[in-house]
Enzyme design. Structure first.
Site, PDB file in Angstrom:
ATOM      1  N   GLU A   1       4.011  -4.161  12.321  1.00 13.04           N
ATOM      2  CA  GLU A   1       3.011  -3.122  12.054  1.00 13.04           C
ATOM      3  C   GLU A   1       1.870  -3.834  11.345  1.00 13.04           C
ATOM      4  O   GLU A   1       2.013  -4.235  10.194  1.00 13.04           O
ATOM      5  CB  GLU A   1       3.579  -2.005  11.167  1.00 13.04           C
ATOM      6  CG  GLU A   1       4.787  -1.275  11.757  1.00 13.04           C
ATOM      7  CD  GLU A   1       4.427  -0.397  12.941  1.00 13.04           C
ATOM      8  OE1 GLU A   1       3.227  -0.119  13.155  1.00 13.04           O
ATOM      9  OE2 GLU A   1       5.351   0.003  13.662  1.00 13.04           O
TER      10      GLU A   1
ATOM     11  N   GLU B   1       7.992   2.157  14.901  1.00 11.99           N
ATOM     12  CA  GLU B   1       8.838   2.630  13.810  1.00 11.99           C
ATOM     13  C   GLU B   1       8.839   4.152  13.835  1.00 11.99           C
ATOM     14  O   GLU B   1       7.844   4.764  14.187  1.00 11.99           O
ATOM     15  CB  GLU B   1       8.314   2.110  12.462  1.00 11.99           C
ATOM     16  CG  GLU B   1       8.435   0.601  12.356  1.00 11.99           C
ATOM     17  CD  GLU B   1       8.105   0.052  10.971  1.00 11.99           C
ATOM     18  OE1 GLU B   1       7.239   0.619  10.292  1.00 11.99           O
ATOM     19  OE2 GLU B   1       8.723  -0.952  10.586  1.00 11.99           O
TER      20      GLU B   1
ATOM     21  N   CYS C   1      -3.523   1.336   6.666  1.00 10.75           N
ATOM     22  CA  CYS C   1      -3.800   0.772   7.993  1.00 10.75           C
ATOM     23  C   CYS C   1      -4.303   1.829   8.967  1.00 10.75           C
ATOM     24  O   CYS C   1      -4.906   1.492   9.972  1.00 10.75           O
ATOM     25  CB  CYS C   1      -2.535   0.124   8.530  1.00 10.75           C
ATOM     26  SG  CYS C   1      -1.131   1.233   8.435  1.00 10.75           S
TER      27      CYS C   1
ATOM     28  N   ASN D   1       0.805  -1.237   0.000  1.00 13.73           N
ATOM     29  CA  ASN D   1       0.000   0.000   0.000  1.00 13.73           C
ATOM     30  C   ASN D   1       0.835   1.283   0.000  1.00 13.73           C
ATOM     31  O   ASN D   1       0.409   2.306  -0.509  1.00 13.73           O
ATOM     32  CB  ASN D   1      -1.052  -0.021   1.105  1.00 13.73           C
ATOM     33  CG  ASN D   1      -0.489  -0.200   2.481  1.00 13.73           C
ATOM     34  OD1 ASN D   1       0.693  -0.482   2.647  1.00 13.73           O
ATOM     35  ND2 ASN D   1      -1.321  -0.047   3.492  1.00 13.73           N
TER      36      ASN D   1
END
Ligand code: NAP
Ligand code: MG
Length: 483
Positions: free
Chosen positions: A250, A463, A285, A151
């Site tokens: 993630e 992150e 997300c 994505n």
């Protein structure tokens, strides 16, 4: 169509043994953009061996010198930004303007972590006994396997490799099979920037189960950085248990977007449309998954929202003015549509969109008409699951306490948004939402300088921020006896 795209292993552009390839397809028209070499077990071995061999020298470089290479990568990415963005639009489908913004943002991770490398300090701990000294230091963890989704073909890659390389780790990256071209272009830039052979390797494959298992359970791999779905993440976690591999995850999200009656109306409206529809057509997300509107303003907010959605421009990514491109593939489109149909069957009202788009210029692509659903309830699948597409379920609520409880009633915990002008409420709500990223009157998402990651089943580790580089280190305590 060009020749077969090669993968990047140990500083060389190589073909997989046996000559297998897979196609990268443009989701806007299903044309084949490229044929890419299809790695398997021998290529895993080759790439991991290279990363392992390169580790010692790279990890011993002064952080400032590693940073210098990263800054060069950043500079070259910026120079080639539009070329990279073109690849992003070709393989991912997102509008070209959005792709340029993605690439511009993604390269910033090299700058941030080049600087963070120099600030990876330790601690000198006061000793409880005379004659002893203690210090604590961070050391690079070793060769890392990174697995990324389609994505954000650039950002998902840089957000992992920049901190790993900055910390002194080496990397084998397996990009999503739908979007390997951006990752390969970043590898070319790393090569041109003078990153030594073996430090960063890109293994292309569409045999993700086979290659994933082999790569992620390889004894020389010390750490796994994975971004993708919660389901695949769980499988990786189980496999990683055998070697107690370090993990950063993630994973999926189910973001609530809450509009309180005292919100800045226009800001909340713009934020809701942007966070639902204008990030990869809703395939992010952190996209808004459930839009909660306080009952007292629903009569005003909902028509304005529907009106804004009907004016969104769906088009192939290279068409000027395109705001929403195609979905990544038929499977994703079918899943979004199934969630919409299920909601309607259970009593939701579809007021706009919610169907496949055909006729030109949509006929061959995976386009979906942006949908708005009213009268959605928390128990519907569309509210419980990650939609990952351009469909907006609207729910209403009465009180602050109620909406916080409902917003938190999910196994996910990645991102949440709310709009209010009441500053005491702002603090209360921000503190109570069980999410790793909370946007309070803000729908811009995150930035390099802050840690990003999820609560609950949305992830593990962070992150970005200072935390992002620590994820790629082990902590060592040294005890010195002076007596
Ligand atoms: P996915 O199916 O989990 O795939 C992610 C990556 O894992 C891809 O490279 C994929 O390869 C690979 N993979 C698939 N099965 C594997 C296996 N058995 N072993 C090892 N690797 C495997 O996710 P996706 O559909 O590409 O992406 C959408 C999901 O990613 C959503 O749930 C979204 O929320 C999540 N996501 C999370 C974040 C975040 O920061 N939290 C960011 C972006 C996306 P193939 O491409 O070849 O299948
Ligand atoms: Mg998948």
């Amino acid at each position: 169509m060009a020749d077969v795209e090669r993968m990047y292993v140990n500083g060389e552009w190589v073909l997989a043994q046996g000559g297998a390839t897979f196609d990268v397809v443009n989701p806007a028209d299903r044309s084949v953009v490229a044929r890419v070499t299809n790695g398997a077990v021998p290529e895993v071995e080759r790439a991991v061996t290279a990363a392992h061999a390169a580790f010692r020298e790279w990890s011993l470089l002064a952080p400032k010198d590693r940073g210098r290479v990263l800054l060069k990568i950043q500079e070259l990415m910026e120079e080639r930004r539009d070329d990279l963005a073109r690849l992003v639009t070709l393989e991912n489908g997102k509008p070209f303007d959005e792709a340029k913004k993605e690439v511009q943002f993604s390269l910033g991770y090299f700058g941030w972590f080049a600087e963070e490398a120099r600030r990876l300090t330790g601690e000198w701990i006061p000793s409880p006994q005379p004659g002893k000294r203690y210090w604590v230091l961070h050391q690079p963890i070793g060769p890392v396997a990174a697995v990324t989704p389609w994505n954000f073909p650039a950002t998902m890659v840089t957000r992992k490799i920049a901190p790993a390389l900055a910390a002194g780790c080496t990397v084998v990256l397996k990009p999503a099979s739908a979007t390997p071209l951006t990752a390969l272009a970043i590898a070319k830039i790393a090569q041109d920037a003078g990153l030594p052979p073996g430090v960063f390797n890109v293994l292309t494959t569409n045999r993700s189960g086979l290659v994933g298992t082999e790569l992620l359970t390889h004894p020389l791999i010390r750490k796994i950085g994975f971004t993708g779905s919660t389901g695949v993440g769980k499988g990786i976690m189980a496999a990683a248990a055998r070697q107690i591999k370090r993990l950063s995850f993630e994973l999926g999200g189910n973001a609530p977007f809450i509009v309180f009656e005292d919100a800045d109306f226009q800001a909340a409206l713009d934020g809701a449309v942007a966070m639902k529809f204008l990030r990869v057509a809703g395939q992010s997300c952190i996209c808004a998954n459930r839009i909660y509107v306080q009952r007292s303003i629903a009569d005003r907010f909902v028509p304005a929202f529907i009106d804004a959605v009907t004016r969104l421009r769906v088009a192939p990514g290279f068409k000027p003015g395109a705001q929403i491109g195609p979905l990544i593939n038929e499977e994703t489109r079918a899943k979004v549509h199934a969630l919409v149909e299920d909601a309607v069957k259970r009593g939701a009202r579809l007021v706009t969109g919610g169907h496949y788009l055909d006729g030109e210029p949509y006929a061959k692509g995976f386009f979906y008409a942006p949908a708005v659903l009213l009268d959605v309830t928390d128990d519907m699948a569309i509210a419980r699951e990650e939609i990952f597409g351009p469909a907006a379920p609207i729910l209403t609520f009465e009180t602050e306490e109620e909406v916080i409880r409902r917003a938190n009633a999910t196994k996910f915990g990645l991102a949440a948004y709310f709009y209010t002008r009441d500053m005491t409420r702002l603090i209360r709500v921000a503190e109570q939402l069980e999410y790793g990223l909370v946007g309070a009157n803000d729908a811009a998402g995150y930035t390099h300088e802050i840690p990003f990651g999820g609560f609950k089943e949305s992830g593990l580790g962070r992150e970005g921020g200072h935390e992002g580089i620590e994820e790629y280190t082990e902590v060592k305590s040294v005890v010195v006896n002076l007596s």
